[in-house]
Design an enzyme around this catalytic site. Structure first.
Site, PDB file in Angstrom:
ATOM      1  N   HIS A  30      48.834  35.593  52.188  1.00 23.28           N
ATOM      2  CA  HIS A  30      48.062  34.242  51.036  1.00 23.28           C
ATOM      3  C   HIS A  30      48.379  34.003  50.450  1.00 23.28           C
ATOM      4  O   HIS A  30      48.793  34.975  49.444  1.00 23.28           O
ATOM      5  CB  HIS A  30      46.161  35.232  51.580  1.00 23.28           C
ATOM      6  N   MET A 134      35.164  31.453  51.810  1.00 22.09           N
ATOM      7  CA  MET A 134      35.140  32.249  50.724  1.00 22.09           C
ATOM      8  C   MET A 134      33.610  33.431  50.988  1.00 22.09           C
ATOM      9  O   MET A 134      33.070  32.605  50.527  1.00 22.09           O
ATOM     10  CB  MET A 134      35.691  31.143  48.884  1.00 22.09           C
ATOM     11  N   GLY A 173      38.253  37.269  49.810  1.00 20.57           N
ATOM     12  CA  GLY A 173      37.298  37.665  48.478  1.00 20.57           C
ATOM     13  C   GLY A 173      36.550  38.847  49.139  1.00 20.57           C
ATOM     14  O   GLY A 173      35.263  39.564  49.587  1.00 20.57           O
TER      15      GLY A 173
HETATM   16  C1  DX5 Z   1      40.187  34.533  45.114  1.00 21.75           C
HETATM   17  C2  DX5 Z   1      41.300  34.801  45.820  1.00 21.75           C
HETATM   18  C3  DX5 Z   1      41.458  35.721  46.873  1.00 21.75           C
HETATM   19  C4  DX5 Z   1      41.954  36.929  46.038  1.00 21.75           C
HETATM   20  C5  DX5 Z   1      41.223  38.081  46.998  1.00 21.75           C
HETATM   21  O1  DX5 Z   1      40.287  33.994  44.416  1.00 21.75           O
HETATM   22  O2  DX5 Z   1      41.303  33.551  46.066  1.00 21.75           O
HETATM   23  O3  DX5 Z   1      42.676  35.296  47.723  1.00 21.75           O
HETATM   24  O4  DX5 Z   1      42.998  37.280  46.080  1.00 21.75           O
HETATM   25  O5  DX5 Z   1      41.430  39.248  46.474  1.00 21.75           O
HETATM   26  P1  DX5 Z   1      40.603  40.859  46.626  1.00 21.75           P
HETATM   27  O6  DX5 Z   1      41.288  40.946  48.185  1.00 21.75           O
HETATM   28  O7  DX5 Z   1      41.229  41.822  45.498  1.00 21.75           O
HETATM   29  O8  DX5 Z   1      38.791  40.620  46.311  1.00 21.75           O
HETATM   30 ZN    ZN Z   2      42.089  32.754  47.992  1.00 23.26          ZN
END
Ligand code: DX5
Ligand code: ZN
Length: 213
Positions: A30, A134, A173
């Site tokens: 990702h 999200m 997230g």
């Molecule tokens: C947030 C991003 C995510 C982020 C997730 O804006 O879109 O992809 O990397 O990170 P974690 O898993 O640490 O919440």
């Molecule tokens: Zn992301």
């Protein structure tokens, strides 16, 4: 499926990160591209990603958190990306953008911010390959999971079934072993995880465990 988020990787040693990652049980990588306008942060751009794409052996799941993402379809395609995710909130002409992503030979994903309801996807659901929900406000890794996302996953599953859409449900997230399990039970197909993997004492092991949820 599991899509570890590059945002939490050690940027000073991406080659080492990709070495364990390529042998891991992760399905995709990702990639969060930010512009400091659509989201209040800037991550990395295409000159950096070009090198990541060269050493990553897994399909790239590119999440554009930028305004006018259609301007960069060519750059994302040049990376060899499997999937291009654009935000619903950034695309007034979403149907056209989804068509352009498909014409470029990539799978098309549409992303919803936490405050955007699932029902806005009714007329596009059948045309997309994936919906990314999200579960934090986009822009930063390491934030706390918003529990209401679980209801949105269930609602999205119903919407996809009722529109005949085969789109996958991806969630991004605050995903860890606990929230990941709840998301799987709610019907999520793909989990994105940044900190839960890259900040773990043994990232490969954390990846393995999350992939088995
Ligand atoms: C947030 C991003 C995510 C982020 C997730 O804006 O879109 O992809 O990397 O990170 P974690 O898993 O640490 O919440
Ligand atoms: Zn992301």
């Amino acid at each position: 499926m599991l899509s570890p988020s590059l945002l939490s990787a050690n940027f000073a040693n991406l080659e080492a990160e990709m070495t364990w990652f390529n042998q891991s049980s992760a399905d995709w990588l990702h990639i969060d591209v930010m512009d400091g306008v659509f989201v209040p942060n800037i991550s990395f751009g295409f000159p950096v990603l070009k090198h990541v794409a060269r050493i990553c052996q897994k399909p790239l799941d590119v999440h554009l958190m930028i305004v006018q993402p259609e301007k960069f379809i060519g750059e994302v395609k040049a990376l060899g990306a499997y999937l291009m995710n654009v935000h619903y909130e950034a695309c007034p002409h979403l149907h056209r953008v989804v068509g352009q992503i498909h014409e470029a030979g990539m799978k098309a994903g549409v992303t919803l911010n936490p405050a955007t309801p699932v029902c806005v996807l009714k007329d596009i659901a059948a045309d997309v390959d994936l919906v990314l929900l999200m579960s934090v406000n986009p822009g930063f890794g390491g934030q706390k999971f918003i529990p209401h996302t679980l209801d949105k996953v269930r609602e999205l599953r119903e919407l996809l079934d009722s529109t005949g859409s085969h789109a996958l449900i991806e969630v991004d997230g605050g995903v860890n072993m606990e929230t990941g399990k709840l998301l799987r039970q709610a019907g999520a197909d793909v989990l994105v995880a940044g900190n839960a993997i890259f900040a773990a004492p043994d990232p490969a092991k954390a990846c393995e465990e999350l992939a088995q949820l």
